[in-house]
Motif scaffolding. Structure first.
Motif, PDB file in Angstrom:
ATOM      1  N   ARG A 239      38.015  40.492  33.623  1.00 16.18           N
ATOM      2  CA  ARG A 239      37.538  41.726  34.218  1.00 16.18           C
ATOM      3  C   ARG A 239      36.835  41.436  35.540  1.00 16.18           C
ATOM      4  NH1 ARG A 239      32.453  43.287  30.208  1.00 16.18           N
ATOM      5  NH2 ARG A 239      31.149  41.508  30.744  1.00 16.18           N
ATOM      6  N   LYS A 240      36.895  42.416  36.402  1.00 15.61           N
ATOM      7  CA  LYS A 240      36.172  42.340  37.667  1.00 15.61           C
ATOM      8  C   LYS A 240      35.111  43.437  37.641  1.00 15.61           C
ATOM      9  CE  LYS A 240      37.099  40.130  40.789  1.00 15.61           C
ATOM     10  NZ  LYS A 240      36.628  38.828  41.308  1.00 15.61           N
ATOM     11  N   VAL A 241      33.859  43.025  37.756  1.00 14.65           N
ATOM     12  CA  VAL A 241      32.735  43.951  37.663  1.00 14.65           C
ATOM     13  C   VAL A 241      31.921  43.859  38.944  1.00 14.65           C
ATOM     14  CG1 VAL A 241      30.709  44.626  36.335  1.00 14.65           C
ATOM     15  CG2 VAL A 241      32.675  43.640  35.162  1.00 14.65           C
ATOM     16  N   ASP A 242      32.082  44.859  39.812  1.00 15.31           N
ATOM     17  CA  ASP A 242      31.352  44.871  41.084  1.00 15.31           C
ATOM     18  C   ASP A 242      31.473  43.560  41.845  1.00 15.31           C
ATOM     19  OD1 ASP A 242      30.618  47.450  40.674  1.00 15.31           O
ATOM     20  OD2 ASP A 242      28.617  46.991  39.914  1.00 15.31           O
ATOM     21  N   GLY A 243      32.705  43.057  41.962  1.00 17.15           N
ATOM     22  CA  GLY A 243      32.950  41.844  42.724  1.00 17.15           C
ATOM     23  C   GLY A 243      32.774  40.558  41.947  1.00 17.15           C
ATOM     24  N   GLN A 244      32.307  40.623  40.709  1.00 19.36           N
ATOM     25  CA  GLN A 244      32.076  39.436  39.899  1.00 19.36           C
ATOM     26  C   GLN A 244      33.194  39.301  38.868  1.00 19.36           C
ATOM     27  OE1 GLN A 244      29.568  37.010  39.896  1.00 19.36           O
ATOM     28  NE2 GLN A 244      30.820  36.017  38.326  1.00 19.36           N
ATOM     29  N   LEU A 245      33.862  38.141  38.846  1.00 23.00           N
ATOM     30  CA  LEU A 245      34.922  37.884  37.875  1.00 23.00           C
ATOM     31  C   LEU A 245      34.310  37.362  36.584  1.00 23.00           C
ATOM     32  CD1 LEU A 245      38.028  37.702  37.355  1.00 23.00           C
ATOM     33  CD2 LEU A 245      37.850  35.295  38.006  1.00 23.00           C
ATOM     34  N   ASP A 246      34.657  38.006  35.468  1.00 23.94           N
ATOM     35  CA  ASP A 246      34.207  37.577  34.148  1.00 23.94           C
ATOM     36  C   ASP A 246      35.417  37.221  33.303  1.00 23.94           C
ATOM     37  OD1 ASP A 246      31.555  37.925  34.660  1.00 23.94           O
ATOM     38  OD2 ASP A 246      31.420  39.915  33.769  1.00 23.94           O
ATOM     39  N   GLU A 247      35.301  36.143  32.546  1.00 24.14           N
ATOM     40  CA  GLU A 247      36.357  35.714  31.637  1.00 24.14           C
ATOM     41  C   GLU A 247      35.756  35.437  30.264  1.00 24.14           C
ATOM     42  OE1 GLU A 247      39.335  33.497  34.833  1.00 24.14           O
ATOM     43  OE2 GLU A 247      37.885  32.302  33.704  1.00 24.14           O
TER      44      GLU A 247
END
Length: 610
Positions: A239-247
């Motif tokens: 997911r991309k949350v406000d420019g931050q990639l989370d895995e």
């Protein structure tokens, strides 16, 4: 002797660099909003709250009629459970179930499961009742006085208001009335590739205001059968949350169920502007994408009782007055992680940093340009194997100034070998005297013994980046080279077991012990190239060290035999170019390495010993 110390030092330094990198740049922790409202509270939120986000029903509420039958029969039965609309584009084919309006039957027309001419095409999404249910579901969550039976959900029987089939030129419109004055419509569109556009609307023909919130879900029942579960590859939630990639890996999702039971949100994040969320596999991805700048709540959850992995995009609640209509448009990517296609969705379609959905790894600053160069070389040459060799030539050309200094230093050190042996004899057991003498010898001849380490250290991240590119990117999948090498993302399929195809026996299956023992042609060429390169370096005077270093090429030959053949092509090309460079530079410095003479001498000694 000193060169071998340098090699050991370089190896140790390489490991140290990797460890320091892991410490300084650990994997990013999932972003969690400490102010996020717990799910249990969201369901009972104040209907007057402008920020209310109502939770949709859990995916385990969807019935699973699977029975003990083979996968093909299960799919056939599941597809007959409800009326369906056909999906037909140049890139995908499938159907949409009118029960719930689920996008749950999708196959990728341009990708086969295997290289077998009779292979089935890749199936991405499957309906409930199949061996691996995996689908996208849309609906509305009720607020205020509405109940779940008054809004569309997983079991809603939609009717077709417009369209006979979903194609790039013809969208479809689904309709459902709740009997209390609310008319729901769902417009589904698709482009030539893998992007669906879903517009959900509600028309209020009643006398009371309605408050409700649209949502999208991607659900997966159980782990995927082809899960790689390899440390270098991320599979699971992306997911991309406000420019931050989370895995978040599949293995980590069951922990969310325990978190949710304690009354806290299961990975809930309130997104302020841009974002997307879904599941990614090695080559395929299904992702919910709200509109650019659209605030939404991204949710990741695991339903333990039903073994369901689920991601959600919850939109803000809407108040729809009598006589008014409200709508919300979102997108769904369901397809192959083609770099050019995903980049176009990012650059032209406005999907924020969508290219990051490809698993570039921690060395992304090298992996991305490495892939870009490899991709364009392949477009220019038309053969991925030759593109890898061309990439190797370019990398070696860039590193040549450092390599030149290294090989010049190595040639000078080889010339100093007799004097170093004399120093060793004079010093005896006095190590301090030996070190002082060697430092004076280096200083006198202007030799830097550490200069050979830098090119090795620089090649380590390059090697990891190329390994990542070959292992992860879709463009290498089923990419042929020449002859028997028909998939550069897979190990060399040839084997000495069947004399490389001369005998009518199948080669051992990749990943088995037999495949590790009966290696293919590329691993053999790798071993030979490493052995030839080793012949240019000074041989250790210590018999134990000499024996260890003599076996290293053959040990690596078996260790790396199961790697992707594209990586072996790179390594063989790299070793060959390095050998030519080193041989030429050493001769230009007055040292004439008799590599083939050494080889002949080795064979003569072995023959005389026998």
């Amino acid at each position: 002797m000193e060169d071998n110390r340098n090699l050991i030092l370089a190896t140790g330094l390489s490991m140290l660099v990797i460890l320091v990198w892991f410490v300084l740049f650990p994997p990013p922790e999932p972003v969690e909003d400490p102010n996020a409202t717990p799910i249990s509270e969201q369901v009972g939120a104040d209907p007057g709250s402008a920020d209310m986000a109502v939770a949709p029903p859990a995916a385990d509420d969807i019935a699973d009629p699977s029975a003990a039958m083979d996968p093909a029969e299960m799919t056939e039965v599941a597809l007959e459970e409800a009326a369906r609309l056909v999906i037909e584009t140049p890139a995908v084919e499938g159907t949409i179930s009118l029960l719930g309006g689920r996008i749950d039957d999708l196959s990728l027309r341009n990708y086969d499961e295997t290289l077998d001419p009779d292979s089935e095409i890749v199936r991405l999404l499957s309906p409930v009742g199949t061996a691996e249910p995996y689908y996208a579901l849309y609906g509305w969550a009720p607020g205020g006085d509405l109940g779940f039976d008054q809004v569309p959900g997983a079991e809603t029987p939609w009717t077709v208001e417009e369209g006979d089939a979903l194609t790039p030129d013809s969208p479809v419109v689904l309709r459902w009335e709740n009997g209390d004055g609310l008319i729901f419509r769902r417009v589904i569109e698709i482009d030539d590739d893998f992007m669906f556009t879903v517009t959900q609307s509600v028309e209020n023909t009643g006398e009371a205001e309605a408050r409700l919130a649209p949502y999208g879900i991607v659900a997966r029942h159980g782990l995927p059968e082809d899960l790689q579960n390899f440390f270098i590859l991320h599979e699971g939630v992306v997911r991309k949350v406000d420019g931050q990639l989370d895995e978040l890996a599949y293995d980590d999702l069951p922990d969310l169920d325990m978190i949710a039971r304690e009354g806290t949100p299961a990975e809930v994040v309130d997104v302020l502007e841009n974002g997307w969320i879904g599941f990614t596999d090695k080559y395929w991805m299904t992702t919910l994408i709200p509109g650019a700048g659209q605030a939404f709540t991204s949710v990741t959850k695991y339903v333990a009782g039903a073994d369901i992995y689920q991601t959600e995009a919850r939109m803000p609640a809407m108040s729809v007055a009598p006589g008014q209509t409200a709508e919300m448009t979102t997108q769904l990517f369901a397809g192959a992680k083609e770099w050019e296609t995903i980049r176009e969705y990012q650059n032209e379609g406005g999907v924020d940093r969508f290219v990051d959905s490809i698993d570039w790894g921690w060395f992304y600053f090298l992996t991305k340009p490495m892939f870009w160069l490899l991709h364009n070389l392949n477009l220019l040459i038309g053969n991925m194997g030759l593109a890898i060799i061309a990439l190797t030539l370019i990398v070696k050309a860039v590193l040549f100034p450092l390599a030149y200094k290294s090989y010049v230093s190595m040639a000078k050190m080889r010339e100093l070998q007799p004097e170093m042996e004399k120093l060793k004899e004079r010093a005896g057991d006095d190590r301090e005297a030996l070190q002082r003498g060697m430092m004076e010898l280096y200083k006198k001849n202007k030799v830097n013994p550490a200069s050979g380490c830098l090119p090795i250290l620089l090649q380590i991240p390059i090697f990891f980046s190329l390994y990542k590119v070959i292992f992860v990117t879709l463009e290498l999948r089923h990419a042929p080279f020449f002859g028997w090498l028909n998939d550069l993302s897979a190990p060399d399929p040839s084997s000495i077991f069947n004399l490389y195809g001369l005998l009518p026996y199948a080669a051992p299956e990749p990943g088995t012990i037999m495949a590790l023992i009966f290696i293919g042609i590329l691993p053999l060429l790798l071993g030979v190239s490493m052995w030839l390169q080793q012949k240019l370096n000074p041989q250790p005077t210590d018999p134990t060290q000499a024996a260890i270093f003599a076996w290293l090429p053959w040990v690596f030959m078996f260790m790396l035999g199961s790697f992707a053949s594209g990586l072996l092509v790179y390594w063989i090309a790299n070793n060959t170019i390095t050998f030519i460079q080193q041989y030429t530079i050493m001769r230009s410095q007055g040292y004439k390495p008799d590599v083939f003479g050494n080889i002949r001498s080795s064979f003569k000694r072995k023959k005389s010993d026998s």
